[in-house]
Every structure is written in C-alpha cells, then in structure tokens.
Design a protein around this motif. Sequence first.
Motif, mmCIF file in Angstrom:
data_model
loop_
_atom_site.group_PDB
_atom_site.id
_atom_site.type_symbol
_atom_site.label_atom_id
_atom_site.label_comp_id
_atom_site.label_asym_id
_atom_site.label_seq_id
_atom_site.Cartn_x
_atom_site.Cartn_y
_atom_site.Cartn_z
ATOM 1 N N ALA A 189 85.968 49.044 24.719
ATOM 2 C CA ALA A 189 85.711 47.913 23.806
ATOM 3 C C ALA A 189 86.317 46.595 24.282
ATOM 4 O O ALA A 189 85.645 45.551 24.265
ATOM 5 N N ALA A 190 87.567 46.607 24.705
ATOM 6 C CA ALA A 190 88.229 45.340 25.061
ATOM 7 C C ALA A 190 87.554 44.692 26.267
ATOM 8 O O ALA A 190 87.230 43.498 26.253
ATOM 9 N N LEU A 192 84.575 45.213 27.340
ATOM 10 C CA LEU A 192 83.202 44.867 26.985
ATOM 11 C C LEU A 192 83.142 43.531 26.253
ATOM 12 O O LEU A 192 82.256 42.703 26.490
ATOM 13 N N SER A 193 84.115 43.339 25.378
ATOM 14 C CA SER A 193 84.178 42.085 24.628
ATOM 15 C C SER A 193 84.394 40.902 25.567
ATOM 16 O O SER A 193 83.808 39.829 25.387
ATOM 17 N N GLN A 196 81.115 40.192 27.168
ATOM 18 C CA GLN A 196 80.250 39.499 26.196
ATOM 19 C C GLN A 196 80.596 38.010 26.142
ATOM 20 O O GLN A 196 79.715 37.150 26.091
ATOM 21 N N GLU A 203 72.841 39.802 24.847
ATOM 22 C CA GLU A 203 73.311 40.529 23.668
ATOM 23 C C GLU A 203 73.764 41.909 24.135
ATOM 24 O O GLU A 203 72.966 42.677 24.663
ATOM 25 N N ILE A 204 75.049 42.173 23.979
ATOM 26 C CA ILE A 204 75.594 43.444 24.468
ATOM 27 C C ILE A 204 75.857 44.366 23.280
ATOM 28 O O ILE A 204 76.548 44.000 22.333
ATOM 29 N N GLY A 205 75.289 45.550 23.350
ATOM 30 C CA GLY A 205 75.471 46.518 22.273
ATOM 31 C C GLY A 205 76.117 47.788 22.795
ATOM 32 O O GLY A 205 75.971 48.144 23.967
#
Lengths: 253, 253
Positions: A189-190, A192-193, A196, A203-205
Amino acid sequence: MTNNKTPITACMLIIGNEVLSGRTQDANLQFLATRLNEIGIRMAEARVIADDEAGIIAAINECRAKYDYVFTTGGIGPTHDDITAACVARAFGVELERNEIAVNLLAEHVGRDNLNESRLKMAEIPVGASLIDNPVSKAPGFRMENVFVMAGIPKIMQAMFASLRHQLQGGEPMKGLSVSSLITEGSVAAGLSAIQDRYPDVEIGSYPFVRVGKLGTSLVVRGIDEARLRAALEEIKGLVRSLGGDPVEETTA
Amino acid sequence: MTNNKTPITACMLIIGNEVLSGRTQDANLQFLATRLNEIGIRMAEARVIADDEAGIIAAINECRAKYDYVFTTGGIGPTHDDITAACVARAFGVELERNEIAVNLLAEHVGRDNLNESRLKMAEIPVGASLIDNPVSKAPGFRMENVFVMAGIPKIMQAMFASLRHQLQGGEPMKGLSVSSLITEGSVAAGLSAIQDRYPDVEIGSYPFVRVGKLGTSLVVRGIDEARLRAALEEIKGLVRSLGGDPVEETTA
C-alpha cells in the motif's frame, strides 16, 4: 479522474423489483460498462431501482442532467409492472403515443391477429423519441434525448446496444494493464500510494484476492495514455519485486 | 407497495471503480437482498458508485436520510483507493480515530511487527462508530447510526453480515410464490393485470424467459400474507390454464 480532459460519462438505471428482491442477478452492468469503456465512455454510476413511478421519474431526471448518457434496462414489456416508457414520458413532460413503426414490427413478429392491447403497449413510445432496433424479439427500445431505454433480458439488451452504439459520441478509450502477485495489500500500500502520487493521470486500483488458499493482490492501472500506463506498471512491478513478490501480468484489467 | 404497513427499507451502496469499469461483477446485492428479505427488510435501492469522495459522501447522506438502513460494500482496505471510512466520517461530520480494539485485532492477525501505517489505516474508524466483527480477515467493518460499512469481498461481506444481523430491526418477512409456463407475457398480461387489481396487497411480477429455445413467463407473487399469496397464485394458475398453458410451480420466487 485526474485527466485534464473531461471524460464522457454514463449512468445506468437498472429498473426492476426482481433485482432488488434478489430473485434475479443483473448481468447488464458489466456488459455495458465494458462496451462503453471501449469507445471512451465512462460508467460513472449505476442504480438499481424499483418498479415505482415516482422513483423512476426522479432518477431519470436527476441522472440525465448529471451525466452525458443514461441507459435504462427493464420494464418495457407488455405487463402491468412494465412502466418504464410511461415514466420516461412523464420525466420529459411529453405524452406516450402509439408508434406505427413499432406496431408493424410487432405485427410482423406475432401476427396481426395476436396483437392484443397488452402487446400494443410495447408500441407506446414517448412523443419525440426515436426507436432502437431489437433484432431478437422486435419490440423496440427507444432513445429520448440522452436517455436510451432498453430491455432487461441480457440477450435483447445486447442486441439493442449493438443497434444504438453508432449514435454514441465517445472519447479517448480507457485502457488498462494489470499485474498480480502474492504480496498482500497491506505490504504494497505505501509504495503504491507513492506511485499514484507520481502518476496523477493514471488511476491505480488494488484488488485483493484469494486463489488456491493464498492471499494476493491484483494491481490495476487505468487511463487513456498507454505509454504512461506502461511506465506506471513497470514501477509497480519493481515495487512488488522489492517486497519479494513475483509480479505476473494479467490479460485483463 | 400497497401494504398498509410501512415496510422497513434498506439501500445498498456498492463502492468501487472496479464494478463500474466492468472488471468485477458485484455478487453482494443478491446475497444481501435475499437475507434482508428473510427478516422483513426490503432492499429499496442499490447504487454502484465510484471511488470519489464527494460522490460517496453525497450518496451516504442522501440514502441514510431516505432509508431505514444503508449498507456499504467496498473501499475499507489499506490502499490509497480505500476511502470509505474517511467518507463516512465526513458524511457524519466526525473525525476518524485509531480504534484500539481494531488495532489489536489486526496485530493478532498479521503480527504486531507487520502492522505498518497502511494496515493501521484499517483501524481508523469514525468517532462514535461501533465495530462489526470480521472472522475471516479480522479488519473490522463498522456501524455508524443506521449505516453499516462492510468489505467488498463476498466471503468477508457475508461473514460481516452474519455478525451484524442481530442488530437489525426487521418487519414482516416478504414471502414469494412463483409459477412458470410457456404462455408468453403478451398473452397473459391483460388477465394478470385484472388479478393485480383484485390483490392490491400482493405484488405481482412477470418475467419472460427463454428455455430450450421456447419462450415462456415466470409469474411471481410477493407479499407478507401467505394465504393471500396462495389465493392470488391459484387465480394466476387458472388464468394460465384458460390460455392453454400448463402452470408449473417453481421452488423459488
């Protein structure tokens, strides 16, 4: 959306008590969303609403003002619970009229002798609407300004969409790339953020999954510029590898 | 609804770009609608909305005022696109706070050393909310007044619903009976409408189908009084027979 171009948007109204009661599983949203994406129209919202006149009229009027296109499914058959056409007419403040082209289509299909009042109800179209061809069972859908009224049966809905597709003004198609690995969302998550933040136009999902008992994550990039998507995806693959994962590109995004 | 009792209503907000892009097919509406029906709560509307803060907040505030219960699915994971908890907090005008019970649940699940900032995000709960137990992957959902916030993964959503079910105040369960035949909607419509007029307390639905190449219709009666449903269904069976059809009772309605 962080593109600087305004995307072309659509909203879907799935009309029918049978979907809200759990009797029927909607199969039209996924089809329509996918097809619209291909021509650069973004499904921005979908609503499942009951066979209730006031509710249908309110939803049509709210959504046709808010989105570029509105697509309805369901409620255009011959029975008492089919009230979509009447609701569209009221939403636009026009009358329903018996459409002669529609009458002839129905007559050809069921025979003029079988054209009872119930079946003729399927030829009652709001004044000013244009017909949408139904090659499957003839009873047409119709278009009223930016509102497209279609059948709920998937096979018929899909045929109607093929008939109306050329009338839609699309934009830049959204493209997608995707990679999966057995790294969990909480680990990725970190990083990836941070990616982003560097790709505001992408748009990253992140979608967790369980496969053969193992927890993993699909990471999806979507946007209109394929080179930017590829660059973002390569960064994501590097991130996954840095966490000890083995990123595998997926064929669908 | 023509019952004289006001039904208890629910609305579902399916939060996620992945459903609107066509990537994922929602599987939670049918589950939730069916389970709520069993305890006398009627799913009155469902919306699929994007991972967009303003849109989520507006939908929560509109729907929590309009319906007895609101259930959200999706957007409560650890990644940047998981914004549901923050949106619920803003919709209610409260802050997010790190919930110690949730922190301990996550610590037990992934180990305290793996409890990075991203995972701790799943313990950020609006002030005043109560937790919803998640026996599958521990990260809890939560309840804020009449809004229940759940995960999007069906297996987890179903486990959360089992955890919260006892908190719901149901009404008279809706029951359903159903009969199918190879009589078409257009043939049965007039008689069916007359039966509907005589049974204003019964909701009669008509759903065409194609089975082994033959067109037919399922006729469904729904309501709270089983004797009235049975009476309406017997009239419908008589109608189908009078049209030359062979009505077959179905096991699901």
